[in-house]
Design a protein around this motif. Sequence first.
Motif, PDB file in Angstrom:
ATOM      1  N   CYS A 139       0.919  -1.277  -0.074  1.00 40.77           N
ATOM      2  CA  CYS A 139       0.017  -0.039   0.144  1.00 40.77           C
ATOM      3  C   CYS A 139       0.769   1.377   0.159  1.00 40.77           C
ATOM      4  N   GLU A 140       0.158   2.295  -0.778  1.00 46.47           N
ATOM      5  CA  GLU A 140       1.190   3.383  -0.799  1.00 46.47           C
ATOM      6  C   GLU A 140       0.404   4.593  -0.696  1.00 46.47           C
ATOM      7  N   VAL A 141       0.647   5.536   0.195  1.00 45.99           N
ATOM      8  CA  VAL A 141      -0.370   6.568   0.566  1.00 45.99           C
ATOM      9  C   VAL A 141       0.403   7.905   0.185  1.00 45.99           C
ATOM     10  N   ALA A 142       0.134   8.976  -0.463  1.00 46.66           N
ATOM     11  CA  ALA A 142       0.573   9.978  -0.863  1.00 46.66           C
ATOM     12  C   ALA A 142       0.104  11.319  -0.490  1.00 46.66           C
ATOM     13  N   HIS A 143       0.455  11.946   0.308  1.00 46.73           N
ATOM     14  CA  HIS A 143       0.073  13.201   0.952  1.00 46.73           C
ATOM     15  C   HIS A 143       0.098  14.368  -0.039  1.00 46.73           C
TER      16      HIS A 143
ATOM     17  N   LEU B 232      -3.876  10.797  -1.617  1.00 52.36           N
ATOM     18  CA  LEU B 232      -4.357   9.564  -2.754  1.00 52.36           C
ATOM     19  C   LEU B 232      -3.609   8.472  -2.068  1.00 52.36           C
ATOM     20  N   ALA B 233      -4.314   7.140  -2.155  1.00 51.46           N
ATOM     21  CA  ALA B 233      -3.699   5.822  -1.862  1.00 51.46           C
ATOM     22  C   ALA B 233      -3.978   4.901  -2.862  1.00 51.46           C
ATOM     23  N   TRP B 234      -3.298   3.782  -2.961  1.00 54.36           N
ATOM     24  CA  TRP B 234      -3.494   2.646  -3.931  1.00 54.36           C
ATOM     25  C   TRP B 234      -2.858   1.462  -3.287  1.00 54.36           C
ATOM     26  N   HIS B 235      -3.443   0.271  -3.426  1.00 53.94           N
ATOM     27  CA  HIS B 235      -2.959  -0.932  -2.906  1.00 53.94           C
ATOM     28  C   HIS B 235      -2.829  -1.773  -3.822  1.00 53.94           C
TER      29      HIS B 235
ATOM     30  N   MET C  90       3.700   2.514   2.832  1.00 49.74           N
ATOM     31  CA  MET C  90       4.582   3.522   2.698  1.00 49.74           C
ATOM     32  C   MET C  90       3.673   4.682   2.722  1.00 49.74           C
ATOM     33  N   GLU C  91       4.057   5.743   3.398  1.00 46.81           N
ATOM     34  CA  GLU C  91       3.392   7.153   3.326  1.00 46.81           C
ATOM     35  C   GLU C  91       4.507   8.026   2.835  1.00 46.81           C
ATOM     36  N   GLY C  92       4.337   9.161   2.011  1.00 47.79           N
ATOM     37  CA  GLY C  92       5.241  10.319   1.684  1.00 47.79           C
ATOM     38  C   GLY C  92       4.495  11.450   0.995  1.00 47.79           C
ATOM     39  N   GLU C  93       5.352  12.274   0.547  1.00 43.81           N
ATOM     40  CA  GLU C  93       4.629  13.488  -0.078  1.00 43.81           C
ATOM     41  C   GLU C  93       4.390  13.138  -1.724  1.00 43.81           C
ATOM     42  N   HIS C  94       3.225  13.407  -2.121  1.00 44.31           N
ATOM     43  CA  HIS C  94       2.816  13.119  -3.325  1.00 44.31           C
ATOM     44  C   HIS C  94       3.919  13.527  -4.504  1.00 44.31           C
TER      45      HIS C  94
END
Length: 381
Positions: A65-69, A81-84, A108-112
């Motif tokens: 899973c990736e989460v983009a802030h 936004l996120a996708w998995h 993982m979470e980070g800046e878009h």
Amino acid sequence: MPSVDPEATSTPPGHSTALLAAMADGIGDLCFASEEWVAVARDALAAAVERHADALRNQGTFTLCEVAHNPPVWLRCRGQLAWHARIDGARVTVESGELPATECDLRMEGEHSIISNGARIQYHGRNPTVVAAAQARLAKLSRWNMTGNMPEHPALRAALKGLHDAMAPRTMPRFTFMTPEWVSSARHVLSTRAASAKYADGLRNVVFTFSEEFTHTPKYAFPDGAHGGFWVRCDHGDITVGAGPLPAALAPADALTKGKYTPVVPVGRTVNALMTDAEKEEQAAYSKAAFRREEETGKHPVSQSSPSGKGAMPPELARVFMPLHDELSKRTSGELPADFDDSVKPAWAEAQGFDRDSAYDPSWLRYHELDIYGQPRKVAG
């Protein structure tokens, strides 16, 4: 051998970077983790897994899973936004949305904008040393929240690498406004359109020089104090696009926009085709306040002129330029100079709703400490 002047051959910051060299060709057409991007990624991962189906058939599951802030405001997705993806043997599931860490093998979470630029790095056919340098730079620029690890299974790693390389040319970069890397997208748009059969013939007699130059640039983006902007020279259909001020040898410009960098940023990255009427009204109100004459100088912070006296851009060239603003805006990161500089005047400091979402969180970027190239910022004094 003839002597060479080192000053003449040195490259200013941003004009030639490992990041640009490591990226896939082109400028992409999909915003990272958008619904359209996820749909293409679904097919790309399925194809990558199919290539390794025999080796993966009995390897159990792996969930990513990736989460983009701080995604761009024009996507209207409220701050992230996120996708998995889940690989279960040779079966694949790819969807939009966030999963909790308890359901992921790697999350993982980070800046878009940073993730977007990383997603454009291509492994196949690129110098691995350059790729590593580009990745190391990006790793320093965002705050990250990570749990889990990449899989150890070689075939699973190969499938994920295949997904990455398949999506690299489709993913749009997001560079800081008016920096040399940002100008690389302008260069691609204009040179590609000018060379196309649709426009090339109309440009064969056009000679015109366009320039946008912005002063008082923020140190996190222009660590050497250089002016931002870009220039375009059309010479009988041959298009040259450069970053920074127009070279003296090409002056005077036929069309020149010049002024201070900071007030232009919010209006310089609007995707006009996707703005609502309310956003257009908000932009107009901001522009009225931000671009009024400054008390200190008695001048407007930005002006437009034709130093050569030639006047308006020829319509044949204007048609080539037509989509440029929106295409560049889609590929521009969302930070403001005021996020990292308390001295910005109030009229230019407040984030605007037409420019970025109220959920935008500048703490995902580390530009208080580092410049966009990953180098420690120099402290005055």
